[in-house]
Design a protein around this motif. Structure first.
Motif, short mmCIF file in Angstrom:
data_model
loop_
_atom_site.label_atom_id
_atom_site.label_comp_id
_atom_site.label_asym_id
_atom_site.label_seq_id
_atom_site.Cartn_x
_atom_site.Cartn_y
_atom_site.Cartn_z
N PHE A 498 9.10 -18.70 -8.06
CA PHE A 498 8.08 -20.05 -8.16
C PHE A 498 9.03 -21.12 -7.42
N ASP A 499 10.09 -21.10 -7.37
CA ASP A 499 10.86 -22.23 -6.77
C ASP A 499 11.07 -21.94 -5.07
N TYR A 500 10.25 -21.13 -4.60
CA TYR A 500 10.40 -20.94 -3.09
C TYR A 500 9.41 -22.23 -2.56
N GLN A 501 9.89 -22.77 -1.67
CA GLN A 501 8.94 -24.07 -1.07
C GLN A 501 7.71 -23.41 -0.52
N GLN A 502 8.01 -22.25 0.46
CA GLN A 502 6.87 -21.61 1.21
C GLN A 502 6.76 -20.20 0.90
N GLN A 503 5.62 -19.87 0.34
CA GLN A 503 5.43 -18.26 0.34
C GLN A 503 5.46 -17.35 1.48
N PRO A 504 6.54 -16.72 1.57
CA PRO A 504 6.72 -15.87 2.66
C PRO A 504 5.61 -14.76 2.67
N ILE A 505 5.21 -14.26 3.78
CA ILE A 505 4.11 -13.32 3.84
C ILE A 505 4.78 -11.90 3.79
N ARG A 506 4.71 -11.02 2.75
CA ARG A 506 5.16 -9.67 2.58
C ARG A 506 3.99 -8.59 2.49
N ASN A 507 2.99 -9.02 2.84
CA ASN A 507 1.88 -7.88 2.31
C ASN A 507 2.02 -6.76 3.32
N PHE A 508 1.87 -5.63 2.76
CA PHE A 508 1.67 -4.35 3.32
C PHE A 508 0.36 -4.17 4.39
N ASN A 509 0.62 -3.62 5.45
CA ASN A 509 -0.50 -3.75 6.50
C ASN A 509 -0.82 -2.11 6.72
N GLY A 510 -1.75 -1.75 5.71
CA GLY A 510 -2.15 -0.42 5.97
C GLY A 510 -2.65 0.09 4.62
N ARG A 511 -2.67 1.58 4.47
CA ARG A 511 -3.53 2.06 3.36
C ARG A 511 -2.31 2.82 2.44
N ILE A 512 -2.65 3.07 1.02
CA ILE A 512 -1.90 3.74 0.14
C ILE A 512 -2.80 4.55 -0.72
N ASP A 513 -2.54 5.79 -0.85
CA ASP A 513 -3.49 6.43 -1.61
C ASP A 513 -3.02 7.22 -2.77
N GLU A 514 -1.77 7.11 -3.05
CA GLU A 514 -1.21 7.78 -4.11
C GLU A 514 0.16 7.27 -4.39
N LEU A 515 0.51 6.85 -5.61
CA LEU A 515 1.76 6.19 -5.95
C LEU A 515 2.27 6.64 -7.32
N ILE A 516 3.43 7.05 -7.24
CA ILE A 516 4.02 7.98 -8.53
C ILE A 516 5.37 7.23 -8.73
N ILE A 517 5.52 6.79 -10.20
CA ILE A 517 6.84 6.07 -10.59
C ILE A 517 7.34 7.22 -11.70
N LEU A 518 8.69 7.72 -11.15
CA LEU A 518 9.20 8.58 -12.40
C LEU A 518 10.56 7.99 -12.86
N ASN A 519 10.75 8.25 -14.30
CA ASN A 519 12.11 7.74 -14.72
C ASN A 519 13.09 8.76 -14.77
N SER A 520 13.01 9.80 -13.70
CA SER A 520 14.18 10.88 -13.44
C SER A 520 14.47 10.66 -11.96
N ALA A 521 15.58 11.37 -11.55
CA ALA A 521 15.88 11.45 -10.17
C ALA A 521 15.48 12.99 -9.53
N SER A 522 14.53 12.82 -8.71
CA SER A 522 13.88 14.08 -8.36
C SER A 522 14.95 14.81 -7.38
N THR A 523 14.87 16.02 -7.35
CA THR A 523 15.76 16.93 -6.59
C THR A 523 14.91 16.98 -5.18
N ALA A 524 15.82 17.49 -4.28
CA ALA A 524 15.17 17.44 -3.03
C ALA A 524 14.14 18.60 -2.86
N GLU A 525 14.25 19.69 -3.84
CA GLU A 525 13.06 20.62 -4.05
C GLU A 525 11.96 19.96 -4.61
N ASP A 526 11.98 19.03 -5.63
CA ASP A 526 11.03 18.49 -6.10
C ASP A 526 10.07 17.64 -5.16
N ILE A 527 10.96 17.06 -4.17
CA ILE A 527 10.41 16.01 -3.17
C ILE A 527 9.58 17.13 -2.03
#
Lengths: 536, 175
Positions: A498-527
């Motif tokens: 809130f205390d930023y004078q000017q809102q920097p533009i940080r939007n993504f430019n493109g598409r996202i079609d899947e997002l997963i958040i895990l509370n574990s550390a995936s292995t290379a094989e998982d990835i």
């Protein structure tokens, strides 16, 4: 500019154009010279007519229609050799001029051009629209969705579909080696291609070492092996010439639907019947690509069900639009309703396959608001994204609000690297941060290409690892091991402090079609597994 | 007017003027393959409009006008590809290109004379370029010289030929 200088300048510009190397600025220069200087216009005309004269004089075979000016008398005389033409009907004149053209046409500049090394060609002329089990050999290995520049492409296995900027569409079956020369011209070194050329791309050429096929609004296939070249026409007509532009023996150079021609190394020509339409239709090939996409989508749907059962999934966003829920992005897993995403501005569009939707982030305000509570010692972030451009200093994939200790910023920088930034605890009242980034990944070739990105944070091992398309690209040691919290955050953007004078533009430019958040550390094989089961 | 005579004259004029019409089209497009296509289209339109041409009327200006139309259409259709000239320039250049194209045959006669005056080396390069249609890269490879050297040589030869042909045509006209 003196008259001599003008001539030299025009000479040079015209040569550059012939070589296919006339740049934007040079084209503008030509324009302004010709527009402003009447003398330059006369020189231009002289140079071009001289060029035509050189072409006519030296072209092997010359012209069918010998001008009466071969004797130094330029007035047409009725009593000369043209007497024989007088008895010919007017339609024959058209035929004659057609023959003249065919005999006269030489390979266009692109056809006789040696393929230059990749660095010289910055301009793309086609898109790799689709790929089915494609494996590329030495040289360029383009991904589906990427732009193709002129050059040599070695397809070892699989099939690809290329959409040229001219609107011609070409299917290639591996193993094949092609050289893309322009949006209108392809040289088939070996293998098999099938071209569908709409009216707008009339004149599209496929050449082999033995044959040159000029399209007249058709569908045809060309095959080239060590021993022969074969062309088959399925719809419409093509014009044929020998590879050097000279006419084929036997007169008629046009091949119509249902006909084919085979040429062997000795130069023997054989007329053949084209395979029946049903056994090799454009539609059937198109269906193959469509079926593959359908299969992938169905496989994804099944996988999605499996994913939802995993205990370490904190949030799973499938980016599938649902009727009545157009501005929601539910997470399907968490019992927290705040984990559901609220869509602001981002618009629904197509994802990796037909049937799969995605959100497109374009405007500075586009975002999906989420709020996920809980502290995690280990976290895996994984998403299927398509970067269309890198306009901002930072492009947010998942950015927690503000800049709070222990709250991650997952983003792509303006130079194309994937980065995880985390604010460290203040020491002596000073703001400290750590950032873990890959080398530049999202280069020009990757714009518009669906990519799988994942980042694994492990405070126990004290590592951060970044993966792209299932392959590890960088590994970092944690400066400070701390548990991470997401809390209120944006997908595709940033809620700045809130205390930023000017809102920097940080939007993504493109598409996202899947997002997963895990509370574990995936292995290379998982990835790798995640990547393999989700790729196009 | 006798229809057969009209047709026969049309055929005679059309075949006689092919090279010059081609010169006009090529001068605007700068690309032989495209010029061939547009020539074919022009021929078709000329035949379709045969009744517009009266026996005894100048054929070439009429043919050039139709050719210009086809060139403009072609330029418009291929707008994605970078064209040598845009429609604006095509209109501006029309008169000069028409005038010069109608002198194609004189140019060719003069050129034949000038080609004999080239050195063996230069003649070889011109042949590679025009008879075999080789690119600069290709010629450089063949002659074992740098691309820059080939480019400079080609430009110089073209400039000299232009000067020679211009002079020769003045001489020819005087005779």
């Amino acid at each position: 500019m003196s008259s001599d200088d003008t001539l030299d300048k025009l000479n040079s510009l015209l040569l550059a154009h012939q070589e296919g190397r006339l740049s934007e600025s040079e084209a503008k220069e030509l324009y302004s010279i010709l527009k402003s200087d009447p003398a330059a216009r006369r020189r231009y005309a002289e140079l071009q007519v001289l060029e035509t004269a050189l072409h006519l004089e030296l072209m092997a075979g010359g012209t069918v229609i010998q001008s009466t000016a071969t004797q130094a008398d330029f007035k047409p005389s009725r009593t000369r050799q043209w007497k024989r033409w007088m008895a010919v009907s007017a339609m024959l004149a058209i035929v004659a001029s057609t023959l003249w053209i065919l005999k006269f046409s030489k390979p266009d500049d692109a056809g006789s051009l040696v393929i230059k090394d990749q660095e010289r060609h910055l301009e793309s002329v086609a898109i790799l629209a689709d790929a089915l089990n494609a494996e590329w050999g030495e040289g360029i290995k383009p991904a589906a969705g990427s732009e193709l520049a002129p050059g040599k492409y070695v397809l070892q296995k699989g099939s690809v579909m290329i959409d040229f900027h001219s609107s011609a569409r070409m299917y290639i079956e591996g193993p094949s080696v092609i050289q893309i020369q322009s949006a209108f011209c392809v040289h088939l070194d070996e293998g098999r291609v099938r071209a569908h050329v709409p009216e707008q791309a009339r004149g599209f050429v496929v050449s082999t070492d033995r044959l040159k096929v000029i399209d007249l609004g058709t569908e045809f296939s060309v095959q080239s092996t060590n021993s022969n070249s074969t062309v088959q026409v399925f719809r419409g007509d093509v014009q044929l010439q020998k590879a050097d532009g000279s006419p084929l023996p036997g007169g008629n150079q046009t091949l119509s639907a249902g006909k084919g021609l085979s040429v062997d190394t000795q130069g023997n020509f054989q007329h053949i019947e084209a395979l029946p339409l049903e056994s090799d239709t454009f539609d059937r090939i198109q269906k193959k690509f469509g079926q593959h996409a359908q299969q992938q989508f169905q496989a994804w749907q099944k996988r999605r069900a499996d994913w939802l059962k995993r205990p370490d999934v904190i949030a799973y966003y499938d980016f599938q639009k649902r009727d009545g829920q157009e501005n929601q992005l539910p997470d399907h897993v968490s019992s927290q309703s705040s984990a559901d995403g609220a869509i602001v501005g981002a618009e629904w569009t197509t994802g990796r396959w037909t049937g799969k939707t995605a959100l497109e982030f374009k405007r500075p305000g586009d975002r999906v608001r989420i709020n996920i509570s809980g502290r995690m010692d280990r976290m895996t972030l994984a998403a299927w994204i398509r970067v269309d451009s890198l306009d901002n200093r930072l492009q947010g994939l998942l950015l927690t609000d503000g800049y709070v200790e222990g709250r991650p910023h997952w983003q792509i920088t303006s130079d194309g690297s994937l980065r995880l930034g985390i604010r460290l605890p203040d020491l002596n009242g000073r703001l400290n941060s750590s950032g873990y980034g890959t080398p530049s990944l999202f280069t020009k070739d990757r714009m518009g290409v669906w990519t799988f990105v994942s980042t694994v944070y492990d405070s126990a091992e004290k590592t951060v690892k970044h993966y792209v398309d299932g392959v590890i690209v960088s590994e970092h040691t944690l400066v400070f091991d701390q548990p991470l919290t997401i809390g209120p955050a944006d997908i595709g953007n940033w809620g700045a402090p809130f205390d930023y004078q000017q809102q920097p533009i940080r939007n993504f430019n493109g598409r996202i079609d899947e997002l997963i958040i895990l509370n574990s550390a995936s292995t290379a094989e998982d990835i790798v597994d995640l990547y393999q089961s989700g790729k196009q | 007017m006798d229809d057969t005579e009209h047709q026969q004259q049309f055929v005679l004029q059309l075949t006689e003027c092919q090279n010059r019409i081609y010169a006009y089209i090529f001068s605007m497009l700068g690309d032989h393959a495209r010029a061939s296509d547009v020539l074919q289209e022009t021929n078709l339109v000329l035949w379709q409009r045969v009744k517009d041409w009266s026996l005894g009327a100048p054929f070439l200006p009429w043919a050039f006008a139709i050719a210009r139309f086809q060139v403009l259409a072609n330029t418009r259709d291929r707008s994605r590809e970078r064209c040598l000239l845009d429609s604006d320039l095509i209109e501006t250049l029309s008169q000069d290109v028409a005038a010069e194209s109608s002198r194609l045959e004189e140019t060719r006669v003069a050129l034949r004379e000038c080609l004999t005056k080239l050195t063996e080396q230069n003649r070889g390069m011109i042949q590679l370029r025009y008879e075999h249609g080789k690119s600069i890269v290709s010629i450089a490879e063949k002659l074992q010289r740098s691309e820059e050297a080939v480019k400079v040589a080609l430009l110089r030869i073209r400039r000299n030929l232009h000067a020679c042909v211009t002079k020769q045509m003045t001489l020819d006209a005087a005779e």
